[in-house]
Design a protein around this motif. Structure first.
Motif, short mmCIF file in Angstrom:
data_model
loop_
_atom_site.label_atom_id
_atom_site.label_comp_id
_atom_site.label_asym_id
_atom_site.label_seq_id
_atom_site.Cartn_x
_atom_site.Cartn_y
_atom_site.Cartn_z
N PRO A 104 0.83 -1.21 0.00
CA PRO A 104 0.00 0.00 0.00
C PRO A 104 0.87 1.26 0.00
O PRO A 104 1.97 1.26 0.54
CB PRO A 104 -0.81 -0.12 1.29
CG PRO A 104 -0.08 -1.07 2.14
CD PRO A 104 0.68 -1.98 1.24
N LEU A 105 0.34 2.32 -0.59
CA LEU A 105 1.06 3.59 -0.64
C LEU A 105 1.09 4.23 0.74
O LEU A 105 0.15 4.10 1.53
CB LEU A 105 0.37 4.55 -1.61
CG LEU A 105 0.43 4.19 -3.09
CD1 LEU A 105 -0.39 5.18 -3.89
CD2 LEU A 105 1.85 4.17 -3.58
N SER A 106 2.14 4.95 1.01
CA SER A 106 2.24 5.67 2.28
C SER A 106 1.33 6.90 2.23
O SER A 106 0.92 7.36 1.16
CB SER A 106 3.68 6.10 2.53
OG SER A 106 4.06 7.07 1.58
N ARG A 107 1.04 7.45 3.42
CA ARG A 107 0.17 8.62 3.50
C ARG A 107 0.78 9.80 2.76
O ARG A 107 0.11 10.52 2.03
CB ARG A 107 -0.04 8.99 4.97
CG ARG A 107 -0.97 10.17 5.15
CD ARG A 107 -1.20 10.46 6.61
NE ARG A 107 -1.91 9.33 7.20
CZ ARG A 107 -2.00 9.11 8.50
NH1 ARG A 107 -1.44 9.93 9.35
NH2 ARG A 107 -2.66 8.07 8.95
N ARG A 108 2.07 10.00 2.91
CA ARG A 108 2.76 11.11 2.25
C ARG A 108 2.70 10.95 0.73
O ARG A 108 2.49 11.92 0.00
CB ARG A 108 4.22 11.15 2.73
CG ARG A 108 5.05 12.21 2.09
CD ARG A 108 4.66 13.59 2.60
NE ARG A 108 5.50 14.59 1.97
CZ ARG A 108 5.05 15.72 1.48
NH1 ARG A 108 3.78 16.01 1.59
NH2 ARG A 108 5.86 16.57 0.91
N SER A 109 2.86 9.72 0.25
CA SER A 109 2.81 9.47 -1.18
C SER A 109 1.41 9.76 -1.74
O SER A 109 1.28 10.33 -2.83
CB SER A 109 3.20 8.01 -1.46
OG SER A 109 3.14 7.73 -2.81
N LYS A 110 0.41 9.39 -0.99
CA LYS A 110 -0.96 9.68 -1.43
C LYS A 110 -1.20 11.20 -1.49
O LYS A 110 -1.83 11.70 -2.42
CB LYS A 110 -1.97 9.06 -0.46
CG LYS A 110 -2.08 7.56 -0.59
CD LYS A 110 -3.08 7.03 0.42
CE LYS A 110 -3.09 5.54 0.46
NZ LYS A 110 -3.98 5.00 1.49
N GLN A 111 -0.69 11.93 -0.50
CA GLN A 111 -0.86 13.38 -0.48
C GLN A 111 -0.18 14.02 -1.69
O GLN A 111 -0.74 14.91 -2.33
CB GLN A 111 -0.28 13.97 0.81
CG GLN A 111 -1.11 13.68 2.03
CD GLN A 111 -0.43 14.14 3.31
OE1 GLN A 111 0.75 14.49 3.30
NE2 GLN A 111 -1.18 14.13 4.42
N ARG A 112 1.04 13.56 -2.00
CA ARG A 112 1.74 14.09 -3.17
C ARG A 112 0.95 13.82 -4.45
O ARG A 112 0.86 14.66 -5.34
CB ARG A 112 3.12 13.46 -3.29
CG ARG A 112 4.16 14.18 -2.50
CD ARG A 112 5.55 13.68 -2.87
NE ARG A 112 6.19 13.19 -1.66
CZ ARG A 112 6.75 12.02 -1.48
NH1 ARG A 112 6.79 11.16 -2.45
NH2 ARG A 112 7.28 11.69 -0.33
N SER A 113 0.39 12.64 -4.54
CA SER A 113 -0.38 12.27 -5.73
C SER A 113 -1.60 13.18 -5.89
O SER A 113 -1.90 13.64 -7.00
CB SER A 113 -0.83 10.81 -5.61
OG SER A 113 -1.66 10.45 -6.66
N ARG A 118 -4.35 17.79 -8.63
CA ARG A 118 -4.99 19.11 -8.61
C ARG A 118 -4.29 20.08 -9.55
O ARG A 118 -4.94 20.86 -10.25
CB ARG A 118 -4.98 19.67 -7.18
CG ARG A 118 -6.01 19.01 -6.30
CD ARG A 118 -6.21 19.75 -5.01
NE ARG A 118 -7.20 19.04 -4.20
CZ ARG A 118 -7.05 18.73 -2.94
NH1 ARG A 118 -5.96 19.09 -2.30
NH2 ARG A 118 -7.99 18.09 -2.30
N LYS A 119 -2.95 20.04 -9.57
CA LYS A 119 -2.20 20.90 -10.48
C LYS A 119 -2.56 20.59 -11.93
O LYS A 119 -2.78 21.49 -12.74
CB LYS A 119 -0.69 20.72 -10.29
CG LYS A 119 -0.14 21.36 -9.04
CD LYS A 119 1.35 21.15 -8.97
CE LYS A 119 1.94 21.72 -7.70
NZ LYS A 119 3.39 21.45 -7.60
N THR A 120 -2.64 19.32 -12.26
CA THR A 120 -2.99 18.91 -13.62
C THR A 120 -4.40 19.38 -13.97
O THR A 120 -4.66 19.86 -15.08
CB THR A 120 -2.89 17.38 -13.76
OG1 THR A 120 -1.59 16.95 -13.37
CG2 THR A 120 -3.15 16.94 -15.19
N SER A 121 -5.31 19.26 -13.02
CA SER A 121 -6.69 19.70 -13.24
C SER A 121 -6.74 21.20 -13.52
O SER A 121 -7.46 21.65 -14.42
CB SER A 121 -7.53 19.35 -12.02
OG SER A 121 -8.79 19.92 -12.12
#
Length: 134
Positions: A104-113, A118-121
């Motif tokens: 599973p992804l870490s919490r920090r990794s999920k936040q970065r994603s 949002r930037k792409t959007s």
């Protein structure tokens, strides 16, 4: 000549790798290259083929046929061990890759994603043509 201890160690190694003398095709070939008349006149070059695996080894490292026979068998054992280690390592790498993929992804990794999404959007929303209500 090869010492009895070294020969016994080689025999034990071949037994461990399940290499039988019956599985080997051994030929003696005329030597070539530097070394003068002695090399060119005697069949001291040893050609070994392990029939089950198809591995071929040719050895002309020494002037003596017996030393070349010993060296060729030693080289054959080295090559078979290398191949088997590569197969085992490939299996270990495959299991490790699956383990990393399923982790599973870490919490920090999920936040970065989420931040990147949002930037792409925002970039894409700036590309839209202006509508009636803009």
């Amino acid at each position: 000549m090869v010492s009895p201890e070294k020969q016994a160690a080689l025999d034990a190694r071949m037994a461990k790798l399940r290499i039988a003398e019956d599985d080997l095709v051994e030929k003696f070939v005329l030597g070539s290259g530097a070394g003068g008349q002695k090399i060119n006149k005697t069949s001291s070059c040893v050609y070994l083929k392990h029939v089950p695996s198809g591995i071929e080894v040719k050895c002309q490292a020494h002037r003596s046929r017996e030393m070349n026979r010993f060296q060729a068998r030693h080289d054959l054992c080295d090559r078979l061990e290398g191949i088997r280690k590569e197969k085992v390592q490939a299996q270990i790498d495959a299991v490790e890759k699956l383990r990393r993929q399923n982790r599973p992804l870490s919490r920090r990794s999920k936040q970065r994603s989420v931040v990147e999404k949002r930037k792409t959007s925002q970039k894409k929303s700036m590309r839209r043509s202006p509508g009636r209500d803009d």
